[in-house]
Scaffold this motif. Structure first.
Motif, PDB file in Angstrom:
ATOM      1  N   PHE A  30     -76.964 -38.479 -12.601  1.00 37.79           N
ATOM      2  CA  PHE A  30     -76.218 -38.524 -11.492  1.00 37.79           C
ATOM      3  C   PHE A  30     -74.972 -37.592 -11.376  1.00 37.79           C
ATOM      4  CE2 PHE A  30     -78.800 -42.094  -9.753  1.00 37.79           C
ATOM      5  CZ  PHE A  30     -78.811 -41.916  -8.441  1.00 37.79           C
ATOM      6  N   ALA A  31     -74.384 -37.481 -12.370  1.00 36.62           N
ATOM      7  CA  ALA A  31     -73.146 -36.701 -12.725  1.00 36.62           C
ATOM      8  C   ALA A  31     -73.617 -35.294 -12.651  1.00 36.62           C
ATOM      9  CB  ALA A  31     -72.699 -37.008 -13.914  1.00 36.62           C
ATOM     10  N   TRP A  32     -74.879 -34.915 -13.117  1.00 36.57           N
ATOM     11  CA  TRP A  32     -75.062 -33.432 -13.096  1.00 36.57           C
ATOM     12  C   TRP A  32     -75.866 -33.172 -11.717  1.00 36.57           C
ATOM     13  CZ3 TRP A  32     -77.833 -32.697 -18.583  1.00 36.57           C
ATOM     14  CH2 TRP A  32     -76.574 -32.610 -19.496  1.00 36.57           C
ATOM     15  N   TYR A  38     -75.093 -33.154  -1.508  1.00 35.65           N
ATOM     16  CA  TYR A  38     -73.874 -33.030  -0.903  1.00 35.65           C
ATOM     17  C   TYR A  38     -73.161 -31.656  -0.930  1.00 35.65           C
ATOM     18  CZ  TYR A  38     -74.483 -38.162  -0.747  1.00 35.65           C
ATOM     19  OH  TYR A  38     -75.314 -39.314  -0.746  1.00 35.65           O
ATOM     20  N   LYS A  39     -74.019 -30.646  -0.519  1.00 38.65           N
ATOM     21  CA  LYS A  39     -73.662 -29.498  -0.798  1.00 38.65           C
ATOM     22  C   LYS A  39     -72.318 -29.013  -0.137  1.00 38.65           C
ATOM     23  CE  LYS A  39     -77.906 -27.932  -2.849  1.00 38.65           C
ATOM     24  NZ  LYS A  39     -79.159 -26.885  -2.480  1.00 38.65           N
ATOM     25  N   GLY A  40     -71.981 -29.625   0.826  1.00 34.02           N
ATOM     26  CA  GLY A  40     -70.766 -29.441   1.770  1.00 34.02           C
ATOM     27  C   GLY A  40     -69.435 -30.035   1.131  1.00 34.02           C
ATOM     28  N   VAL A  41     -69.575 -30.679   0.072  1.00 27.74           N
ATOM     29  CA  VAL A  41     -68.332 -31.240  -0.538  1.00 27.74           C
ATOM     30  C   VAL A  41     -67.637 -30.084  -1.384  1.00 27.74           C
ATOM     31  CG1 VAL A  41     -67.476 -32.796  -2.339  1.00 27.74           C
ATOM     32  CG2 VAL A  41     -69.157 -33.423  -0.767  1.00 27.74           C
ATOM     33  N   ALA A  42     -66.299 -29.991  -1.448  1.00 31.85           N
ATOM     34  CA  ALA A  42     -65.867 -28.944  -2.470  1.00 31.85           C
ATOM     35  C   ALA A  42     -66.020 -29.133  -3.746  1.00 31.85           C
ATOM     36  CB  ALA A  42     -64.291 -29.091  -2.078  1.00 31.85           C
ATOM     37  N   ILE A  47     -66.796 -31.634  -9.092  1.00 31.51           N
ATOM     38  CA  ILE A  47     -66.656 -31.652 -10.498  1.00 31.51           C
ATOM     39  C   ILE A  47     -65.729 -32.854 -11.005  1.00 31.51           C
ATOM     40  CG2 ILE A  47     -65.217 -30.670 -12.440  1.00 31.51           C
ATOM     41  CD1 ILE A  47     -66.034 -27.895 -10.844  1.00 31.51           C
ATOM     42  N   LEU A  48     -64.633 -33.250 -10.394  1.00 30.99           N
ATOM     43  CA  LEU A  48     -63.881 -34.703 -10.494  1.00 30.99           C
ATOM     44  C   LEU A  48     -64.908 -35.798 -10.271  1.00 30.99           C
ATOM     45  CD1 LEU A  48     -60.542 -33.917  -8.841  1.00 30.99           C
ATOM     46  CD2 LEU A  48     -61.012 -33.828 -11.356  1.00 30.99           C
ATOM     47  N   ILE A  49     -65.464 -35.927  -9.457  1.00 26.87           N
ATOM     48  CA  ILE A  49     -66.365 -37.084  -9.371  1.00 26.87           C
ATOM     49  C   ILE A  49     -67.513 -36.971 -10.427  1.00 26.87           C
ATOM     50  CG2 ILE A  49     -68.204 -38.088  -7.872  1.00 26.87           C
ATOM     51  CD1 ILE A  49     -66.721 -37.141  -5.371  1.00 26.87           C
ATOM     52  N   SER A  50     -68.070 -36.057 -10.657  1.00 26.95           N
ATOM     53  CA  SER A  50     -68.951 -35.801 -11.807  1.00 26.95           C
ATOM     54  C   SER A  50     -68.416 -36.305 -13.270  1.00 26.95           C
ATOM     55  CB  SER A  50     -69.618 -34.318 -12.065  1.00 26.95           C
ATOM     56  OG  SER A  50     -70.328 -34.161 -10.931  1.00 26.95           O
ATOM     57  N   ILE A  53     -67.973 -40.179 -13.322  1.00 25.13           N
ATOM     58  CA  ILE A  53     -69.435 -40.418 -13.720  1.00 25.13           C
ATOM     59  C   ILE A  53     -69.775 -40.567 -15.030  1.00 25.13           C
ATOM     60  CG2 ILE A  53     -72.061 -40.728 -12.765  1.00 25.13           C
ATOM     61  CD1 ILE A  53     -71.157 -39.553 -10.319  1.00 25.13           C
ATOM     62  N   ALA A  54     -69.462 -39.145 -15.579  1.00 21.78           N
ATOM     63  CA  ALA A  54     -69.850 -38.994 -17.081  1.00 21.78           C
ATOM     64  C   ALA A  54     -69.064 -39.872 -18.001  1.00 21.78           C
ATOM     65  CB  ALA A  54     -69.672 -37.508 -17.247  1.00 21.78           C
ATOM     66  N   PHE A  55     -67.836 -40.217 -17.576  1.00 22.43           N
ATOM     67  CA  PHE A  55     -67.276 -41.233 -18.145  1.00 22.43           C
ATOM     68  C   PHE A  55     -68.106 -42.525 -18.707  1.00 22.43           C
ATOM     69  CE2 PHE A  55     -64.677 -45.295 -18.462  1.00 22.43           C
ATOM     70  CZ  PHE A  55     -63.971 -45.051 -19.684  1.00 22.43           C
ATOM     71  N   PHE A  56     -68.803 -43.182 -17.609  1.00 22.79           N
ATOM     72  CA  PHE A  56     -69.566 -44.363 -17.773  1.00 22.79           C
ATOM     73  C   PHE A  56     -70.604 -43.975 -18.733  1.00 22.79           C
ATOM     74  CE2 PHE A  56     -67.039 -45.300 -14.023  1.00 22.79           C
ATOM     75  CZ  PHE A  56     -66.508 -46.390 -14.635  1.00 22.79           C
TER      76      PHE A  56
END
Length: 122
Positions: A30-32, A38-42, A47-50, A53-56
């Protein structure tokens, strides 16, 4: 000092790392790739959201490898992780991204799995 796995049945020492690696791989997939819907998201926000997610994913992968190193070699752990990645990604691609898999994907994944099986030969 006894290890965490010494308190479990022997078969669990082999299964727990696989389960943790499987769960961690869901997060990493999901992170990658989750942002592709959601290609419209900046990109910066993505990157921040990913990273979040990657932390978990790391919270599961690090213990999986620590525990797994008691019964598997590092090469075997990496091989397990790669095979899990193919399985999770295949399901993710079909179910979440709605992108089908073709015969050449299946053939390529099968060859990778065949190669991975060599790692476990004694």
């Amino acid at each position: 000092m006894p290890s965490f796995l010494s308190f479990m049945p022997a078969w669990m020492a082999y299964l727990l790392p696989v389960l943790l690696l499987s769960l961690s791989n869901v997060f990493m997939t999901f992170a990658w790739y989750g942002h592709l819907k959601y290609k419209g998201v900046a990109l910066f926000v993505t990157i921040l959201i990913s990273w979040g997610i990657a932390f978990f994913e790391y919270c599961l992968a690090v213990p999986a490898n620590r525990f797994g190193s008691q019964v598997y070699s590092a090469a075997q752990l990496k091989t397990i992780q790669e095979v899990i990645t193919l399985l999770v990604f295949s399901a993710f691609s079909v179910l979440y991204l709605k992108q089908g898999l073709t015969w050449n994907h299946a053939a390529g994944f099968a060859l990778i799995a065949l190669g991975a099986s060599i790692i476990f030969r004694a």
